[in-house]
Design an enzyme around this catalytic site. Structure first.
Site, PDB file in Angstrom:
ATOM      1  N   LYS A 184       0.957  -1.104   0.029  1.00 33.39           N
ATOM      2  CA  LYS A 184      -0.064   0.205   0.022  1.00 33.39           C
ATOM      3  C   LYS A 184       0.890   1.199  -0.053  1.00 33.39           C
ATOM      4  CE  LYS A 184      -3.284   2.315   3.408  1.00 33.39           C
ATOM      5  NZ  LYS A 184      -2.634   3.230   3.129  1.00 33.39           N
ATOM      6  N   LYS A 228       7.371   1.085   1.652  1.00 32.56           N
ATOM      7  CA  LYS A 228       8.214   0.238   0.501  1.00 32.56           C
ATOM      8  C   LYS A 228       9.416   0.725   0.215  1.00 32.56           C
ATOM      9  CE  LYS A 228       5.034   0.882  -2.250  1.00 32.56           C
ATOM     10  NZ  LYS A 228       3.962   1.461  -1.427  1.00 32.56           N
ATOM     11  N   LYS A 252       4.928   8.642  -7.392  1.00 30.66           N
ATOM     12  CA  LYS A 252       5.555   9.674  -6.724  1.00 30.66           C
ATOM     13  C   LYS A 252       6.796   9.727  -6.946  1.00 30.66           C
ATOM     14  CE  LYS A 252       4.484   7.967  -2.508  1.00 30.66           C
ATOM     15  NZ  LYS A 252       4.984   7.946  -0.883  1.00 30.66           N
ATOM     16  N   ASP A 288      -1.572  -0.383  -4.441  1.00 35.92           N
ATOM     17  CA  ASP A 288      -2.974   0.049  -4.073  1.00 35.92           C
ATOM     18  C   ASP A 288      -4.040  -0.698  -4.950  1.00 35.92           C
ATOM     19  OD1 ASP A 288      -1.225   1.769  -2.519  1.00 35.92           O
ATOM     20  OD2 ASP A 288      -3.041   2.585  -1.735  1.00 35.92           O
TER      21      ASP A 288
HETATM   22  P1  ADP Z   1       5.816   4.039   0.434  1.00 35.81           P
HETATM   23  O1  ADP Z   1       7.182   3.837  -0.386  1.00 35.81           O
HETATM   24  O2  ADP Z   1       5.502   2.826   0.798  1.00 35.81           O
HETATM   25  O3  ADP Z   1       4.810   4.793  -0.188  1.00 35.81           O
HETATM   26  P2  ADP Z   1       7.699   5.204   2.409  1.00 35.81           P
HETATM   27  O4  ADP Z   1       8.864   4.151   2.268  1.00 35.81           O
HETATM   28  O5  ADP Z   1       7.768   6.663   1.534  1.00 35.81           O
HETATM   29  O6  ADP Z   1       6.102   4.499   1.854  1.00 35.81           O
HETATM   30  O7  ADP Z   1       7.288   5.648   3.926  1.00 35.81           O
HETATM   31  C1  ADP Z   1       6.467   6.558   4.150  1.00 35.81           C
HETATM   32  C2  ADP Z   1       6.893   7.363   5.332  1.00 35.81           C
HETATM   33  O8  ADP Z   1       6.849   6.413   6.384  1.00 35.81           O
HETATM   34  C3  ADP Z   1       8.411   7.788   5.317  1.00 35.81           C
HETATM   35  O9  ADP Z   1       8.389   9.096   5.281  1.00 35.81           O
HETATM   36  C4  ADP Z   1       9.275   7.102   6.533  1.00 35.81           C
HETATM   37  O10 ADP Z   1       9.810   8.005   6.987  1.00 35.81           O
HETATM   38  C5  ADP Z   1       8.092   6.521   7.230  1.00 35.81           C
HETATM   39  N1  ADP Z   1       8.345   5.198   7.649  1.00 35.81           N
HETATM   40  C6  ADP Z   1       8.284   4.051   7.162  1.00 35.81           C
HETATM   41  N2  ADP Z   1       8.789   3.076   7.607  1.00 35.81           N
HETATM   42  C7  ADP Z   1       8.966   3.460   8.756  1.00 35.81           C
HETATM   43  C8  ADP Z   1       9.463   2.804  10.297  1.00 35.81           C
HETATM   44  N3  ADP Z   1       9.570   1.430  10.227  1.00 35.81           N
HETATM   45  N4  ADP Z   1       9.612   3.603  11.320  1.00 35.81           N
HETATM   46  C9  ADP Z   1       9.312   5.029  11.219  1.00 35.81           C
HETATM   47  N5  ADP Z   1       9.139   5.521   9.936  1.00 35.81           N
HETATM   48  C10 ADP Z   1       8.880   4.869   9.003  1.00 35.81           C
HETATM   49 MG    MG Z   2       7.677   4.673  -2.220  1.00 35.63          MG
END
Ligand code: ADP
Ligand code: MG
Length: 249
Positions: free
Chosen positions: A9, A14, A40, A128
């Protein structure tokens, strides 16, 4: 070459997990490539430092659908990791999934995998909506293995279940195997039990549990991974362990 797609999601973690696992593997002296498949376009940001990477869709749009060479769409980041971002359409028009298809076509056209010869390729894919485009990494035989990132939250598990269904639907074609689940914790009650039960229900296992850790934000503020910031941190050690698990055949 191991090709691994990381699905989940939006906002689940990720890119954070993929780039830090990629960094951990690169630290072991292995050749790694990371391909962001999320409109993104921020998958590889924490691997790039001050370098700029133009998403493939943007390069194509600027040049009337043409890309001249790989240097336009791929940049080497931390420890030589080859970074690519698919990018997305202009908001409100076009289809994001198509961007992924175009990106894969472009990578094929320039024989990117042959050129860089990575030992590990990570596709970081928004899960998603697993429409045709977003299913490209698993549908067209690009990724042999799929890892799903989820928390115990309902919507994250809902997306995870959809990804599993997509995998089952493409079983007949180039079958990508579900390697396992990474639980990125949101600390909801009984989270481990909930995700454990979910994993069993879809016939897989949890291959790593990543705690919530503010060191991730601290690293993110500097546009680096926790691995680059300090490999001795508890969160980095967890990621290194997860990387080792993923590297196992
Ligand atoms: P996705 O790639 O799935 O959209 P992201 O990797 O960009 O998600 O993560 C979204 C936000 O959540 C990031 O800004 C990151 O800092 C935070 N985040 C993700 N995993 C953790 C974690 N284990 N602890 C703290 N913050 C986290
Ligand atoms: Mg991402």
């Amino acid at each position: 070459m191991r090709k691994i797609a990381i699905y989940g999601k939006g906002g689940i973690g990720k890119s954070t997990i993929t780039s830090s696992v990629a960094a951990a593997i690169a630290n072991m002296g292995r050749r790694v490539m990371q391909i962001g498949c999320d409109p993104k376009s921020d998958s590889t940001i924490n691997l790039l430092g001050s370098k700029t990477l133009t998403p493939v869709m943007e390069v194509l749009q600027k040049n009337g659908g043409l890309c001249k060479n790989l240097d336009e769409i791929a940049v080497r980041g931390y420890k030589g990791i080859v970074c690519v971002e698919a990018g997305g359409p202009t908001p409100g028009s076009g289809c994001a999934g198509r961007g992924i298809i175009k990106t894969f076509d472009t990578l094929d056209e320039f024989e990117a995998f042959k050129t860089y010869d990575p030992e590990f390729v990570f596709f970081d894919v928004l899960g998603d909506v697993v429409c045709g485009g977003f299913a490209t990494p698993i549908r067209e035989g690009y990724a042999e293995e799929v890892v799903i990132v989820t928390s115990g939250e309902k919507m994250a598990l809902y997306a995870a279940a959809n990804i599993k269904s997509a995998l089952d639907n493409f079983r007949e074609r180039n079958y990508a195997k579900l390697r396992g689940i990474i639980l990125n914790r949101r600390n909801i009650p009984n989270e481990i039990e909930i995700v454990q039960e979910f994993a069993e229900r879809i016939g897989t296992e949890i291959i790593g549990i990543v705690p919530r850790d503010s060191e991730i934000q601290r690293a993110e503020e500097r546009n680096i991974t926790v691995i680059e910031m300090d490999p001795e941190l508890p969160i980095s050690k967890t990621i290194i362990q997860l990387a080792a698990r993923i590297m196992e055949q």
